[in-house]
Design a protein around this motif. Sequence first.
Motif, PDB file in Angstrom:
ATOM      1  N   PRO A  97       0.924  -1.177   0.028  1.00  0.00           N
ATOM      2  CA  PRO A  97       0.166  -0.029  -0.013  1.00  0.00           C
ATOM      3  C   PRO A  97       0.959   1.211  -0.048  1.00  0.00           C
ATOM      4  O   PRO A  97       1.850   1.239   0.854  1.00  0.00           O
ATOM      5  CB  PRO A  97      -0.987  -0.062   1.381  1.00  0.00           C
ATOM      6  CG  PRO A  97      -0.852  -1.612   1.450  1.00  0.00           C
ATOM      7  CD  PRO A  97       0.251  -2.302   1.083  1.00  0.00           C
ATOM      8  N   GLY A  98       0.216   2.332  -0.636  1.00  0.00           N
ATOM      9  CA  GLY A  98       1.250   3.332  -0.931  1.00  0.00           C
ATOM     10  C   GLY A  98       2.311   3.577  -2.199  1.00  0.00           C
ATOM     11  O   GLY A  98       2.844   4.510  -2.518  1.00  0.00           O
ATOM     12  N   SER A 111       3.699   2.342  -6.079  1.00  0.00           N
ATOM     13  CA  SER A 111       3.193   2.807  -7.404  1.00  0.00           C
ATOM     14  C   SER A 111       3.654   1.762  -8.483  1.00  0.00           C
ATOM     15  O   SER A 111       4.243   0.961  -8.324  1.00  0.00           O
ATOM     16  CB  SER A 111       4.156   4.084  -7.744  1.00  0.00           C
ATOM     17  OG  SER A 111       3.764   5.148  -6.837  1.00  0.00           O
ATOM     18  N   ARG A 139      -5.145   9.851  -7.903  1.00  0.00           N
ATOM     19  CA  ARG A 139      -4.056   9.035  -7.653  1.00  0.00           C
ATOM     20  C   ARG A 139      -3.599   8.316  -8.956  1.00  0.00           C
ATOM     21  O   ARG A 139      -2.372   8.033  -8.846  1.00  0.00           O
ATOM     22  CB  ARG A 139      -4.634   7.687  -6.842  1.00  0.00           C
ATOM     23  CG  ARG A 139      -5.082   8.234  -5.356  1.00  0.00           C
ATOM     24  CD  ARG A 139      -5.449   7.102  -4.522  1.00  0.00           C
ATOM     25  NE  ARG A 139      -6.381   6.504  -5.047  1.00  0.00           N
ATOM     26  CZ  ARG A 139      -6.481   5.042  -5.256  1.00  0.00           C
ATOM     27  NH1 ARG A 139      -5.277   4.414  -5.052  1.00  0.00           N
ATOM     28  NH2 ARG A 139      -7.369   4.415  -5.681  1.00  0.00           N
ATOM     29  N   ASN A 187      -0.251   5.639  -8.529  1.00  0.00           N
ATOM     30  CA  ASN A 187       0.328   6.270  -7.307  1.00  0.00           C
ATOM     31  C   ASN A 187      -0.563   5.921  -6.052  1.00  0.00           C
ATOM     32  O   ASN A 187      -1.756   5.853  -6.166  1.00  0.00           O
ATOM     33  CB  ASN A 187       0.644   7.415  -7.581  1.00  0.00           C
ATOM     34  CG  ASN A 187       1.532   8.115  -8.325  1.00  0.00           C
ATOM     35  OD1 ASN A 187       2.352   7.097  -8.852  1.00  0.00           O
ATOM     36  ND2 ASN A 187       1.486   9.056  -8.910  1.00  0.00           N
ATOM     37  N   ASN A 188       0.129   5.809  -4.772  1.00  0.00           N
ATOM     38  CA  ASN A 188      -0.746   5.796  -3.625  1.00  0.00           C
ATOM     39  C   ASN A 188      -1.681   4.649  -3.627  1.00  0.00           C
ATOM     40  O   ASN A 188      -2.874   4.620  -3.448  1.00  0.00           O
ATOM     41  CB  ASN A 188      -1.378   6.871  -3.292  1.00  0.00           C
ATOM     42  CG  ASN A 188      -1.816   6.890  -1.716  1.00  0.00           C
ATOM     43  OD1 ASN A 188      -1.253   6.148  -1.063  1.00  0.00           O
ATOM     44  ND2 ASN A 188      -2.861   7.893  -1.558  1.00  0.00           N
ATOM     45  N   LEU A 189      -1.152   3.470  -4.205  1.00  0.00           N
ATOM     46  CA  LEU A 189      -1.910   2.204  -4.520  1.00  0.00           C
ATOM     47  C   LEU A 189      -2.569   1.583  -3.023  1.00  0.00           C
ATOM     48  O   LEU A 189      -2.010   1.759  -2.125  1.00  0.00           O
ATOM     49  CB  LEU A 189      -1.259   1.065  -5.102  1.00  0.00           C
ATOM     50  CG  LEU A 189      -1.032   1.329  -6.559  1.00  0.00           C
ATOM     51  CD1 LEU A 189       0.046   0.501  -7.192  1.00  0.00           C
ATOM     52  CD2 LEU A 189      -2.388   0.984  -7.223  1.00  0.00           C
ATOM     53  N   ARG A 190      -3.897   1.227  -3.114  1.00  0.00           N
ATOM     54  CA  ARG A 190      -4.429   0.651  -2.034  1.00  0.00           C
ATOM     55  C   ARG A 190      -4.976  -0.812  -2.078  1.00  0.00           C
ATOM     56  O   ARG A 190      -4.816  -1.036  -3.396  1.00  0.00           O
ATOM     57  CB  ARG A 190      -5.947   1.441  -1.669  1.00  0.00           C
ATOM     58  CG  ARG A 190      -5.566   3.148  -1.590  1.00  0.00           C
ATOM     59  CD  ARG A 190      -6.972   3.663  -1.828  1.00  0.00           C
ATOM     60  NE  ARG A 190      -6.724   5.246  -1.555  1.00  0.00           N
ATOM     61  CZ  ARG A 190      -7.616   6.101  -1.801  1.00  0.00           C
ATOM     62  NH1 ARG A 190      -8.989   5.841  -2.320  1.00  0.00           N
ATOM     63  NH2 ARG A 190      -7.572   7.367  -1.666  1.00  0.00           N
ATOM     64  N   ASP A 210      -7.228  -1.517  -4.829  1.00  0.00           N
ATOM     65  CA  ASP A 210      -6.867  -1.507  -6.432  1.00  0.00           C
ATOM     66  C   ASP A 210      -6.750  -2.683  -6.820  1.00  0.00           C
ATOM     67  O   ASP A 210      -6.403  -2.975  -8.164  1.00  0.00           O
ATOM     68  CB  ASP A 210      -5.990  -0.460  -6.328  1.00  0.00           C
ATOM     69  CG  ASP A 210      -6.175   0.887  -5.940  1.00  0.00           C
ATOM     70  OD1 ASP A 210      -5.195   1.754  -5.461  1.00  0.00           O
ATOM     71  OD2 ASP A 210      -7.195   1.420  -6.445  1.00  0.00           O
TER      72      ASP A 210
END
Length: 118
Positions: A14-15, A17, A66, A83-86, A89
């Motif tokens: 998480p977070g 890219s 994002r 970016n800032n993947l969760r 996603d």
Amino acid sequence: QVQLVESGGGSVQPGGSLKLSCTISGIIFRFYDMGWYRQAPGKQRELVADVASDGARKYGDSVKGRFTISRDDAKNMVYLQMNNLRPEDTALYYCNFHLSGSDVSPRWGQGTQVTVSK
């Protein structure tokens, strides 16, 4: 023959890219709007981002701020910078194309897997 090939997926925390790439052959690329879609297990495929032939962009609400979609008509390529993947996603990501106001092509590529976990 139309072919769509996605690449660039992977596993990130998480977070993190990732940048996805897609090449589409067999069409006059610059005439079409391009989109990225994703499908998570047990869920319907959804639109992530779209870039029109004139460059106009739109995003799904969950990825606004994002993700960034871009295209290179000279290379027949469309990209998705994530970016800032969760964790939410996590999905199989696909690209596709359509004429403005029309449905997407019925032909899909194999997709590229994105997994976001600790």
